[in-house]
Design a protein around this motif. Sequence first.
Motif, PDB file in Angstrom:
ATOM      1  N   SER A 217      23.935  14.138  28.464  1.00 33.14           N
ATOM      2  CA  SER A 217      22.995  14.456  29.377  1.00 33.14           C
ATOM      3  C   SER A 217      22.791  15.902  29.518  1.00 33.14           C
ATOM      4  O   SER A 217      21.360  16.196  29.580  1.00 33.14           O
ATOM      5  N   LEU A 218      23.678  16.838  29.329  1.00 34.39           N
ATOM      6  CA  LEU A 218      23.467  18.157  29.358  1.00 34.39           C
ATOM      7  C   LEU A 218      22.808  18.474  28.000  1.00 34.39           C
ATOM      8  O   LEU A 218      21.757  19.433  27.992  1.00 34.39           O
ATOM      9  N   ILE A 219      23.377  18.014  26.966  1.00 34.35           N
ATOM     10  CA  ILE A 219      22.436  18.491  25.923  1.00 34.35           C
ATOM     11  C   ILE A 219      21.133  17.948  25.657  1.00 34.35           C
ATOM     12  O   ILE A 219      20.328  18.633  25.065  1.00 34.35           O
ATOM     13  N   GLY A 220      20.758  16.862  26.232  1.00 35.39           N
ATOM     14  CA  GLY A 220      19.264  16.382  26.405  1.00 35.39           C
ATOM     15  C   GLY A 220      18.623  17.273  27.058  1.00 35.39           C
ATOM     16  O   GLY A 220      17.385  17.595  26.658  1.00 35.39           O
ATOM     17  N   ILE A 221      19.016  17.865  28.257  1.00 33.83           N
ATOM     18  CA  ILE A 221      18.430  18.925  28.950  1.00 33.83           C
ATOM     19  C   ILE A 221      18.193  20.201  27.979  1.00 33.83           C
ATOM     20  O   ILE A 221      17.070  20.706  28.177  1.00 33.83           O
ATOM     21  N   ALA A 222      19.201  20.589  27.320  1.00 35.61           N
ATOM     22  CA  ALA A 222      19.180  21.820  26.637  1.00 35.61           C
ATOM     23  C   ALA A 222      18.310  21.641  25.470  1.00 35.61           C
ATOM     24  O   ALA A 222      17.520  22.561  25.091  1.00 35.61           O
ATOM     25  N   VAL A 223      18.102  20.380  24.826  1.00 41.51           N
ATOM     26  CA  VAL A 223      17.276  20.452  23.830  1.00 41.51           C
ATOM     27  C   VAL A 223      15.621  20.234  24.411  1.00 41.51           C
ATOM     28  O   VAL A 223      14.918  21.018  23.577  1.00 41.51           O
ATOM     29  N   SER A 224      15.455  19.742  25.614  1.00 39.55           N
ATOM     30  CA  SER A 224      14.265  19.973  26.191  1.00 39.55           C
ATOM     31  C   SER A 224      13.793  21.380  26.597  1.00 39.55           C
ATOM     32  O   SER A 224      12.447  21.643  26.539  1.00 39.55           O
ATOM     33  N   GLN A 225      14.742  22.070  26.689  1.00 38.85           N
ATOM     34  CA  GLN A 225      14.261  23.379  27.138  1.00 38.85           C
ATOM     35  C   GLN A 225      14.349  24.403  25.943  1.00 38.85           C
ATOM     36  O   GLN A 225      14.046  25.639  25.846  1.00 38.85           O
ATOM     37  N   GLY A 226      14.595  23.738  24.689  1.00 34.81           N
ATOM     38  CA  GLY A 226      14.619  24.592  23.276  1.00 34.81           C
ATOM     39  C   GLY A 226      15.725  25.243  23.058  1.00 34.81           C
ATOM     40  O   GLY A 226      15.947  26.216  22.125  1.00 34.81           O
ATOM     41  N   LYS A 227      16.872  25.219  23.699  1.00 36.08           N
ATOM     42  CA  LYS A 227      18.252  26.029  23.594  1.00 36.08           C
ATOM     43  C   LYS A 227      19.099  25.411  22.404  1.00 36.08           C
ATOM     44  O   LYS A 227      19.879  25.974  22.105  1.00 36.08           O
ATOM     45  N   ILE A 228      18.762  24.046  22.244  1.00 32.65           N
ATOM     46  CA  ILE A 228      19.424  23.397  21.258  1.00 32.65           C
ATOM     47  C   ILE A 228      18.594  22.587  20.300  1.00 32.65           C
ATOM     48  O   ILE A 228      17.454  22.009  20.749  1.00 32.65           O
ATOM     49  N   ASN A 229      18.824  22.863  18.859  1.00 34.37           N
ATOM     50  CA  ASN A 229      18.181  22.220  17.743  1.00 34.37           C
ATOM     51  C   ASN A 229      18.962  21.163  17.074  1.00 34.37           C
ATOM     52  O   ASN A 229      19.689  21.651  16.568  1.00 34.37           O
ATOM     53  N   LEU A 230      18.476  19.744  17.201  1.00 33.28           N
ATOM     54  CA  LEU A 230      19.389  18.884  16.448  1.00 33.28           C
ATOM     55  C   LEU A 230      19.330  18.992  15.283  1.00 33.28           C
ATOM     56  O   LEU A 230      20.333  18.269  14.594  1.00 33.28           O
ATOM     57  N   ASP A 231      18.438  19.450  14.468  1.00 29.95           N
ATOM     58  CA  ASP A 231      18.634  19.725  12.978  1.00 29.95           C
ATOM     59  C   ASP A 231      19.170  21.166  12.430  1.00 29.95           C
ATOM     60  O   ASP A 231      19.251  21.351  11.305  1.00 29.95           O
ATOM     61  N   ASP A 232      19.714  21.928  13.372  1.00 35.85           N
ATOM     62  CA  ASP A 232      20.279  23.052  13.117  1.00 35.85           C
ATOM     63  C   ASP A 232      21.912  22.500  12.228  1.00 35.85           C
ATOM     64  O   ASP A 232      22.227  21.579  12.853  1.00 35.85           O
ATOM     65  N   THR A 233      22.219  23.368  11.373  1.00 38.41           N
ATOM     66  CA  THR A 233      23.439  23.015  10.669  1.00 38.41           C
ATOM     67  C   THR A 233      24.546  23.709  11.287  1.00 38.41           C
ATOM     68  O   THR A 233      24.394  24.673  12.051  1.00 38.41           O
ATOM     69  N   LEU A 234      25.894  23.322  10.927  1.00 37.48           N
ATOM     70  CA  LEU A 234      26.976  24.092  11.606  1.00 37.48           C
ATOM     71  C   LEU A 234      26.958  25.437  10.743  1.00 37.48           C
ATOM     72  O   LEU A 234      27.463  26.280  11.583  1.00 37.48           O
ATOM     73  N   ASP A 235      26.534  25.488   9.570  1.00 40.21           N
ATOM     74  CA  ASP A 235      26.494  26.829   8.933  1.00 40.21           C
ATOM     75  C   ASP A 235      25.512  27.543   9.675  1.00 40.21           C
ATOM     76  O   ASP A 235      25.692  28.919  10.020  1.00 40.21           O
ATOM     77  N   LYS A 236      24.321  27.305  10.198  1.00 38.23           N
ATOM     78  CA  LYS A 236      23.203  27.984  10.732  1.00 38.23           C
ATOM     79  C   LYS A 236      23.910  28.430  12.054  1.00 38.23           C
ATOM     80  O   LYS A 236      23.596  29.524  12.456  1.00 38.23           O
ATOM     81  N   LEU A 237      24.447  27.627  12.621  1.00 36.61           N
ATOM     82  CA  LEU A 237      25.261  27.884  14.088  1.00 36.61           C
ATOM     83  C   LEU A 237      26.536  28.981  13.858  1.00 36.61           C
ATOM     84  O   LEU A 237      27.091  29.125  14.947  1.00 36.61           O
TER      85      LEU A 237
END
Length: 353
Positions: free
Chosen positions: A97-117
């Motif tokens: 639920s928290l990740i869903g909110i963060a995605v909607s706020q542009g704070k998390i991108n589901l397509d980011d890789t571990l390497d990029k992060l």
Amino acid sequence: MVVKMYKLSCCASILLLGLAVPSICQPSAVPGADWKQLVDPSQAGWSPEKLAKVHEYVVEIGSTSAMIVQHGVVVAAYGDIAHKSNLHSCRKSLLNSLIGIAVSQGKINLDDTLDKLGIDDKKPSLTVEEKQATVRELLEARSGVYHAAAYETKGMEEARPPRGSHAHGTFWYYNNWDFNALGYIYEKAVGEKIFDAFDREIAQPIGMQDFKPRDGHYFTDPDSRFPAYLFDISARDFARFGLLFLHGGKWNGTQVVPEDWVKTSTRPYSDTESGGYGYLWWTGDSASGTPQKIAFPKGSFWAEGHLGQYAVVVPSLDLIVVNRVDGDLTKRTVHKRQMAELVRLAVEAAPKN
């Protein structure tokens, strides 16, 4: 008001309260500050005889507490539903639920890789290939990263595939490394501890009666830098969380979790023995459409944790069935097949119109 007490065990009881009964055709109610909206089950169309079988089965399997909620109203409550205990792996659905909110706020991108992060772990460190896994694949438990992880059960550790055996995105394995790394990614993205964020973003907006941020704690492991994030939550607060997702992330007119996130999270992307797996939620439907060994209602989804923690949502009946087992109070375990039977009994007892 009618109060009926049924003996559940030497130290617990079942409490059924008869209050004004809402029409079963009405949309779900929203619990008030103190969730005491219990109905007279027979007046709401429930079968007293079949509910008695539910009660007997709760006793038989050794549940610490359980709840049946329909249309946002408590039909039956067993044991001490205010008692807080470890949700174990249900923590993952809370994080969803928290990740869903963060995605909607542009704070998390589901397509980011571990390497990029910049995600890596203790030696033996992640390989170049493992670092290509995305946040989305971690949510689906399809990262292909089989590094040692905190808070694994013996069964999880024994079932863990060898490092490098599956490319990212190609194989489902219920992987605590994925889930723990997601907790780290979330905290880094929002700059706040999971437990404080959950209190602010979820617990307070939906009126959880018992949860406080201090009810969360971290469990570390010497072989991994990513801790598990454990929640102690009561059955009635857990039922509220299930109701939030039953309502598509909306609570009393306010969209707490994005509706499209709820839909995306609770559809299957992999097959399991009981149906499928979405984004940190289990589903009654399989991804392939193949019937599974353990049957839950079609379209259902649930949070599931060690020892027998469950919040099963059945949208077709506007129904939630919660089960809790406190390992500090009992040595019993409610297995998935038993939970499926408990849900089946509840569905059998429910109104048919």
